[in-house]
Design an enzyme around this catalytic site. Structure first.
Site, PDB file in Angstrom:
ATOM      1  N   LYS A  35      15.105  97.105  28.287  1.00 26.94           N
ATOM      2  CA  LYS A  35      13.735  96.569  28.341  1.00 26.94           C
ATOM      3  C   LYS A  35      13.773  95.056  28.164  1.00 26.94           C
ATOM      4  O   LYS A  35      14.023  94.552  27.082  1.00 26.94           O
ATOM      5  CB  LYS A  35      12.832  97.165  27.254  1.00 26.94           C
ATOM      6  CG  LYS A  35      11.369  96.789  27.549  1.00 26.94           C
ATOM      7  CD  LYS A  35      10.461  96.935  26.355  1.00 26.94           C
ATOM      8  CE  LYS A  35      10.469  95.732  25.460  1.00 26.94           C
ATOM      9  NZ  LYS A  35       9.960  94.495  26.109  1.00 26.94           N
TER      10      LYS A  35
ATOM     11  N   GLU B 277      21.153  90.608  17.308  1.00 28.06           N
ATOM     12  CA  GLU B 277      21.319  89.142  17.336  1.00 28.06           C
ATOM     13  C   GLU B 277      19.953  88.542  17.070  1.00 28.06           C
ATOM     14  O   GLU B 277      19.044  88.684  17.895  1.00 28.06           O
ATOM     15  CB  GLU B 277      21.812  88.669  18.714  1.00 28.06           C
ATOM     16  CG  GLU B 277      23.115  89.245  19.168  1.00 28.06           C
ATOM     17  CD  GLU B 277      24.244  88.987  18.220  1.00 28.06           C
ATOM     18  OE1 GLU B 277      24.192  87.992  17.467  1.00 28.06           O
ATOM     19  OE2 GLU B 277      25.171  89.805  18.196  1.00 28.06           O
TER      20      GLU B 277
ATOM     21  N   CYS C 183      18.424  80.744  19.896  1.00 26.86           N
ATOM     22  CA  CYS C 183      18.812  81.183  18.550  1.00 26.86           C
ATOM     23  C   CYS C 183      19.852  80.217  17.993  1.00 26.86           C
ATOM     24  O   CYS C 183      19.969  80.034  16.789  1.00 26.86           O
ATOM     25  CB  CYS C 183      19.311  82.619  18.562  1.00 26.86           C
ATOM     26  SG  CYS C 183      20.553  82.917  19.805  1.00 26.86           S
TER      27      CYS C 183
ATOM     28  N   GLU D 199      12.860  79.175  11.229  1.00 30.78           N
ATOM     29  CA  GLU D 199      13.150  78.945  12.636  1.00 30.78           C
ATOM     30  C   GLU D 199      11.848  78.591  13.358  1.00 30.78           C
ATOM     31  O   GLU D 199      10.895  79.366  13.326  1.00 30.78           O
ATOM     32  CB  GLU D 199      13.763  80.213  13.244  1.00 30.78           C
ATOM     33  CG  GLU D 199      14.180  80.021  14.682  1.00 30.78           C
ATOM     34  CD  GLU D 199      14.813  81.268  15.276  1.00 30.78           C
ATOM     35  OE1 GLU D 199      14.241  82.355  15.139  1.00 30.78           O
ATOM     36  OE2 GLU D 199      15.894  81.135  15.875  1.00 30.78           O
TER      37      GLU D 199
END
Ligand code: ADP
Length: 501
Positions: A186, A260, A294, A389
Site C-alpha cells: 500500500k 523504518e 527520515c 522531527e
C-alpha cells in the site's frame, strides 16, 4: 508565475489509475475513489480506488494463493525476474520520474536519481536471490548432522510513505521477493502512482499473477493490512506515531515486523573539519527533498569556536538553493507535500521563535506550498525544534565545547536513525562515530546509501534493518533441521524391544 499558469505550461492532466490484485487492474469493491493534487501546481493529477478491508482481503488471498508456487521458485528464476524489473525501470525512467516529480512535488533531477537508484535496488536484490542459503552443522557429534535453512516469511504487508515513493517500496519489495515472499503493497495516498507504474512493469517482466498486489487508499487500508490474519509480516516506513500503533497491532498478533521511522539526525562539526565540505553537507542535509527525509540532517552541532562563522556560511550557501517549479531542471527544492505538512512546519517555526531561538534566515512560507530554507541559531537542547522531527526545510544549529558534550547532544533525542561527524582528526572522527547512537554514521560525508549496506534505526527510529545481505534475514524465517546419522542409539525408557503381543 501563478500555479494555474504553471499547470497550463506543463499540460498536466488527471490520470485514472486502478489497483493491482491477482494480476488484474481493478477498482475498489465500493467504487470509492480519491484524488491527488500536484502540490506544486494545485491541480488534480490522479484518481485512485479507495480500498477498504474487503479489497485488502482479496489482495491477501491472491498473495497467499500465489505463494504456494512462488516460495518454490529457484533463486535463478527469481533473480532473472528482478533483473528484468530493474531494466524496465531504467527503460521507463522518463515517464516514472515525471510522475514522481508532479505527484510528490520533488525536483525532476532528483526524481530521476530516485528512479535510477530504485533500479539499482532491484538489481542488487536479484544478486541476493541466488545467495539464499543457510548453515550446515557438522560438529555436533558423530550421529548428528544439522542444517539451518531460510524459508520465506509468507505474505508480507508493505506500507510506504510519500517522501520517496518508488525508492522506499524498492528498499522492501525486491528483497521480500528474493526471499520467496509474496506481497500486498500500500503506497501513501499522496503518492500512489509510481508504485502502480511499478506494478505494471512487474507484470511486463513476467512476475506471476498475485505475487505482488497493490492496494491504494489511506489509513483505513493500511490498518486493514496490519490487522489481516493472513499477513505474516509487516514492513513499514513512515511516521513514528503510526509505526508505534502498527507495531502494537503486530505485537498482539505476533506478526514479524520491520519499521523504518523518523529521525532528528545531527551532524557534529569540529573546528578542524573541512568546513567548505561541511557547510555544503549542512545545506544538502537540511534542504534536500524540502527536508522531508527520515535522514535529513535537521540538526547541526558545531564547535562553539567556529559556530558563528559556520552558521553564516551555511546561510550564505542556502541563498543559492533554487526553490520552485519541480519540473524545471534548475530547481533544487520543490513543494511541500500538502497543506497539512506546511502547517506543521509553520507551527514548529513559530515554536522555535517563541522558545527564543534566532531565525538567521528564512522562516516564512511562499506562495503555494513552498517554504523558505530556514536556519535557527541559538538553539538549546530542550527546545522542540531540537527534539522533534519537523519534516521541513528547517535547520537547528546548536553548539558544543567538548566532544563529550557534542555526543551527548547528538544522542539526546528519542530517535537514532543517522548521524554524522566532521573532523580531519582520525581519532576524533572514529571515537565520536563509535559513540553516536544511530543506525548509520557518516564520517566527513552525508546522506548517501548503498544497496549493500544495512539501513535502519535505533530507539524510536525503528525496528530491524533493511538492505544489505541482512535483508534476506529480515524477510525470512529460520528453520533448523536435525538429522540422525546411523542408528539412533540409547533409549529414553529402559524397556525390552518386544514386538510380540
Ligand atoms: P507519512 O506522513 O510520512 O507518509 P504516515 O506514518 O502518516 O507517514 O504514513 C505512512 C503510511 O502509513 C502511509 O501509506 C499511510 O497511508 C499509512 N498509514 C497511516 N495511518 C495508518 C494506520 N493507522 N495503519 C496502517 N497504515 C497507516
Amino acid at each position: 508565475m501563478s500555479t494555474t499558469e504553471q499547470s497550463n505550461v506543463h499540460g498536466l492532466e488527471l490520470v485514472e489509475r486502478q489497483m493491482l490484485i491477482d494480476g488484474a487492474q481493478v477498482p475498489s469493491r465500493s467504487a470509492e475513489t480519491f484524488v491527488r493534487e500536484a502540490p506544486a501546481y494545485g491541480v488534480p493529477v490522479g484518481r485512485f480506488p479507495e480500498a477498504d478491508a474487503e479489497d485488502v482481503d482479496l489482495a491477501v488471498r491472491a498473495a497467499r494463493a500465489a505463494w504456494a508456487e512462488w516460495r518454490q521458485t529457484d533463486g535463478a528464476t527469481r533473480a532473472k525476474l528482478l533483473t528484468a524489473v530493474a531494466d524496465l525501470i531504467r527503460r521507463n525512467v522518463d515517464e516514472i520520474s515525471r510522475t514522481e516529480c508532479v505527484e510528490a512535488g520533488k525536483p525532476i533531477r532528483q526524481s530521476r536519481d530516485e528512479v535510477l537508484s530504485s533500479a539499482g535496488l532491484w538489481e542488487y536484490a536479484a544478486s541476493l536471490a541466488r545467495h539464499n542459503y543457510g548453515d550446515a552443522h557438522n560438529a555436533l557429534g558423530s550421529d548428528t548432522l544439522a542444517m539451518v535453512v531460510r524459508e520465506p516469511a509468507g505474505v508480507v504487508g508493505i506500507i510506504t510513505p510519500w517522501n520517496f515513493p518508488l525508492l522506499i517500496v524498492s528498499q522492501k519489495l525486491p528483497f521480500a521477493l528474493a526471499s520467496g515472499n509474496t506481497a500486498v503493497v500500500k503506497p501513501s495516498e499522496h503518492t500512489p502512482s509510481t508504485t502502480l507504474q511499478l506494478g505494471a512493469l512487474l507484470a511486463e517482466a513476467g512476475l506471476p499473477d498475485g505475487v505482488v498486489n497493490i492496494v491504494t487508499g489511506a489509513a483505513r487500508a493500511g490498518a486493514a493490512i496490519t490487522e489481516h490474519p493472513g499477513i505474516d509480516m509487516l514492513s513499514f516506513t513512515g511516521s513514528t506515531r503510526v509505526g508505534r500503533a502498527l507495531a502494537g497491532k503486530a505485537g498482539e498478533q505476533l506478526k514479524k515486523v520491520e519499521l523504518e521511522l523518523g529521525g532528528k539526525n545531527a551532524q557534529v562539526v569540529f573546528a578542524d573539519a573541512d568546513l567548505d565540505a561541511a557547510v555544503d553537507a549542512a545545506v544538502f542535509g537540511a534542504y534536500f527533498n524540502v527536508g522531508q527525509c527520515c535522514n535529513s540532517g535537521s540538526r547541526i552541532i558545531v564547535e562553539a569556536a567556529i559556530a558563528d562563522e559556520f552558521a553564516h556560511r551555511v546561510a550564505k550557501r542556502a541563498e543559492h538553493v533554487v526553490v520552485g517549479d519541480p519540473l524545471d531542471e534548475r530547481t533544487d527544492v520543490g513543494a511541500i507535500v500538502n497543506t497539512g505538512q506546511l502547517e506543521v512546519i509553520e507551527s514548529y517555526v513559530r515554536q522555535g521563535r517563541e522558545a527564543g531561538a534566532n531565525v538567521l534566515s528564512g522562516g516564512n512560507r511562499r506562495d503555494g506550498l513552498f517554504f523558505d530554507p530556514t536556519i535557527f541559531t541559538g538553539v538549546t537542547e530542550q527546545m522542540t525544534i531540537a527534539q522533534e522531527e519537523i519534516f521541513g526545510p528547517v535547520l537547528s544549529i546548536l553548539t558544543f565545547q567538548t566532544a563529550e558534550e557534542a555526543v551527548s547532544l547528538a544522542n539526546g533525542t528519542s530517535y537514532g536513525l543517522s548521524a554524522g561527524v566532521w573532523s580531519s582528526d582520525v581519532d576524533t572522527a572514529l571515537s565520536v562515530a563509535r559513540d553516536l547512537r544511530a543506525g548509520t554514521v557518516w564520517v566527513n560525508r552525508w546522506m548517501d546509501g548503498y544497496p549493500e549496506l544495512p539501513f535502519g534505526g535505533f530507539a524510536a527510529s525503528g525496528l530491524g534493518r533493511e538492505l544489505g545481505r541482512q535483508a534476506l534475514d529480515a524477510f525470512s524465517e529460520l528453520k533448523t533441521i536435525q538429522l540422525q546419522v546411523g542408528a539412533r542409539t540409547g533409549r529414553w525408557v529402559d524397556a525390552p524391544d518386544d514386538v510380540s503381543r
